[in-house]
Design an enzyme around this catalytic site. Structure first.
Site, PDB file in Angstrom:
ATOM      1  N   ASP A 169      11.511  -6.590   0.639  1.00  0.00           N
ATOM      2  CA  ASP A 169      12.149  -6.892  -0.642  1.00  0.00           C
ATOM      3  C   ASP A 169      12.871  -8.240  -0.604  1.00  0.00           C
ATOM      4  OD1 ASP A 169      13.083  -5.716  -3.287  1.00  0.00           O
ATOM      5  OD2 ASP A 169      15.015  -6.186  -2.360  1.00  0.00           O
ATOM      6  N   GLU A 194       7.927  -9.885  -0.779  1.00  0.00           N
ATOM      7  CA  GLU A 194       8.180 -10.208  -2.188  1.00  0.00           C
ATOM      8  C   GLU A 194       8.705 -11.635  -2.227  1.00  0.00           C
ATOM      9  OE1 GLU A 194      10.617  -8.508  -6.028  1.00  0.00           O
ATOM     10  OE2 GLU A 194      11.618  -8.785  -4.143  1.00  0.00           O
TER      11      GLU A 194
END
Ligand code: NOJ
Ligand code: CA
Length: 542
Positions: free
Chosen positions: A180, A237
């Site tokens: 993330d 990401e």
């Protein structure tokens, strides 16, 4: 899928749906965060990295899920949220306790300036990126919500602790990570103020913490010390990474990761949420990524995720030809070079949900946006109109498994209301319908597996100037080739190409029924019609 009637999807629920995933043809499951969390940001605020949140189950349930996936030849990728923790993580509780805490330097603390935050950065979730903590009178940095303090990656102890977390899960048998917010780990040295020409006091701050030089050193170290020691996948990401920089992240033998989630086609939508799809722009963006990584890296392909509204509500047509737009968009992205990801419900052609009033929003960004718009004097119906289009809750509604009450997702009250379309749009009914979006996704997955050009073939852009059709050829080293031709508009469109000859008996896939025809160069496509043909290059004898 909720297994115990508390309204929250859980690991045992997922376990009960592995037959479905296997039937569909899924081979890697990406699980969003299931760690203990106050769930201020749906699990992206972790309060213990090495356990399972009680609402999702136990570590024993996790092990069982993993074993069952492996038994079926499937893999599991978990979501590691390592840019920040929850403000309830013991590390942060200790860090905030006193200025002399041994963990003080695990987070980013600064003195304020005359009662104002240390700098003028705005958080990605709106409002200042700093919150003052009464206990010590200092401010801590949070790029997301105030309940998600950023970890200090400049501190080697922090990096070592996070590496241990990754190794702990790898030892447990997970097959990899979705990382993330990985491009935000490094902040601009000195945390400087940003220019504020309008004197607003708090300005969007991406340029100060997104893909800042030095971030790759952190990621390389993390890779080397954790997942590169295993046969594990790493999907980052990567907001802010351009196609020109991508090889530094995912270049074969060079980048620390296997794939990244790029943001350019996402930004294309979010900066113009009212505009219909502009096919030439989409072709330019996705084509650029295809070319940049060809033979040197690997793409992650996606059109939906937990943050975007449903794709058919923004680029498709929710009216009559709903199936067509869902399947045309699917065909467009699914057969490119890279690994296609499907976000739950996308395979049913789900549309955005309906929100009756502002109280139903659960997503932290939407709630902050409501406050911000109210403070600016905007009326509730204006706010509702914006969020109906943009809210992350649109795609987070529970999975509709059948037309039973609550879509068969739960026997209790679901944590977020189901999309009211569930009696018509659900797994059970589409599994029985060969013309469904679901059946089409299943065919797409099979086709990708069967046809070598769709795996390794080069991406060759064709029809570069067509404003309605997105078409490309995948050409394998042995010359075998497949053309993917998608009309992404609600109007009929003409396809014409001289160099690639459509091999007629070899219409490999289409989302509408196609009458036999002999034209090998041109096609008239109906709105949102997609076809996939075997093709060959024109030769002197043609
Ligand atoms: C990106 C995730 O996709 C999103 O859902 C989350 O809110 C932020 N990172 C913060 O962790
Ligand atoms: Ca449950």
């Amino acid at each position: 899928m909720d297994s115990n009637g508390d309204g929250i999807g859980d690991l045992r629920g997922i376990l009960s749906k592995l037959d479905y995933l296997e039937w569909l043809g899924v081979d890697l499951l990406w699980l969003c965060p299931v760690f203990p969390s106050p769930n201020v940001d749906n699990g992206y605020d972790v309060s213990n990295y090495c356990d399972i949140g009680p609402e999702f189950g136990t570590l024993a349930d996790f092990d069982l899920l993993l074993a069952e996936l492996h038994r079926r030849g499937m893999r599991l990728m978990i979501d590691l949220v390592i840019n920040h923790t929850s403000d309830r993580h013991p590390w942060f509780i200790e860090s905030r306790s006193t200025r002399s805490s041994p963990r003080r330097n695990w987070y980013i603390w600064r003195d304020g300036r005359d009662g104002a935050p240390p700098n003028n950065w705005e958080s990605i979730f709106l409002g200042p990126a700093w919150t003052r903590d009464d206990a010590t009178g200092q401010y801590y940095l949070h790029l997301f919500s105030a309940h998600q303090p950023d970890l200090n990656w400049d501190n080697p102890e922090v990096r070592a602790a996070l590496c241990s977390v990754a190794c702990w899960w790898l030892a447990r048998g997970v097959d990899g990570f979705r990382l993330d917010a990985i491009t935000h780990l490094k902040k601009q040295p000195g945390l400087p103020d940003l220019p504020d020409p309008d004197g607003t006091g708090c300005v969007p701050s991406y340029e100060a913490h997104m893909n800042i030089p030095g971030v790759l050193d952190f990621v390389h170290e993390f890779a080397r010390e954790s997942f590169r020691r295993h046969d594990a996948i790493a999907l980052g990401e990567a907001n802010g990474v351009s196609s020109a920089q991508a090889l530094e992240w995912v270049g074969t033998g060079r980048g620390p990761l296997d794939m990244i989630l790029q943001f350019e086609h996402w930004t294309m939508w979010s900066s113009h949420p009212h505009d219909p799809l502009h096919v030439p722009t989409l072709r330019r963006i996705l084509g650029k990524w295809q070319q940049a990584l060809q033979g040197k890296g690997w793409n992650a392909l996606y059109i939906e995720n937990t943050e975007l509204p449903r794709v058919i509500s923004r680029w498709g047509d929710v009216g009559t030809p709903r199936n067509q737009s869902a399947t045309a968009l699917a065909t467009m992205y699914f057969l490119m070079q890279g690994t296609p990801l499907i976000y739950q419900g996308q395979e049913l052609g789900m549309a955005n949900t309906t929100f009756h009033d502002l109280s139903v929003f659960n997503d932290v960004f939407s709630r902050n946006r409501i406050e911000q718009m109210r403070a600016a004097g905007q009326m509730d119906d204006e706010i509702l109109a914006e969020l109906a289009l943009t809210s992350r809750d649109n795609a987070r509604t529970p999975m509709p498994w059948s037309d039973a009450p609550q879509g068969g997702f739960t026997t209790g009250e679901p944590w977020l209301p189901l999309n009211p379309e569930y009696p018509a749009v659900n797994v059970a009914s589409q599994q029985q319908d060969p013309g469904s979006v679901l059946a089409y996704y299943r065919k797409l997955i099979r086709l990708r597996r069967q046809e070598a050009p769709l795996i390794d073939g080069r991406y060759v852009e064709i029809c570069k100037r067509n404003r309605r059709i997105y078409a490309y050829v995948r050409e394998a080293a042995d010359g075998s080739a497949i053309a993917v031709i998608c009309n992404l508009s609600p109007h009929p469109a003409s396809y014409r190409h001289r160099e690639w000859i459509l091999c007629h008996p070899d219409l490999l896939l289409s989302n509408l029924s196609v009458a036999p025809h002999d034209d090998t160069h041109s096609l008239r496509l109906r709105p949102f019609e997609a076809r996939v043909y075997r093709v060959r290059r024109r030769t002197a004898s043609d």
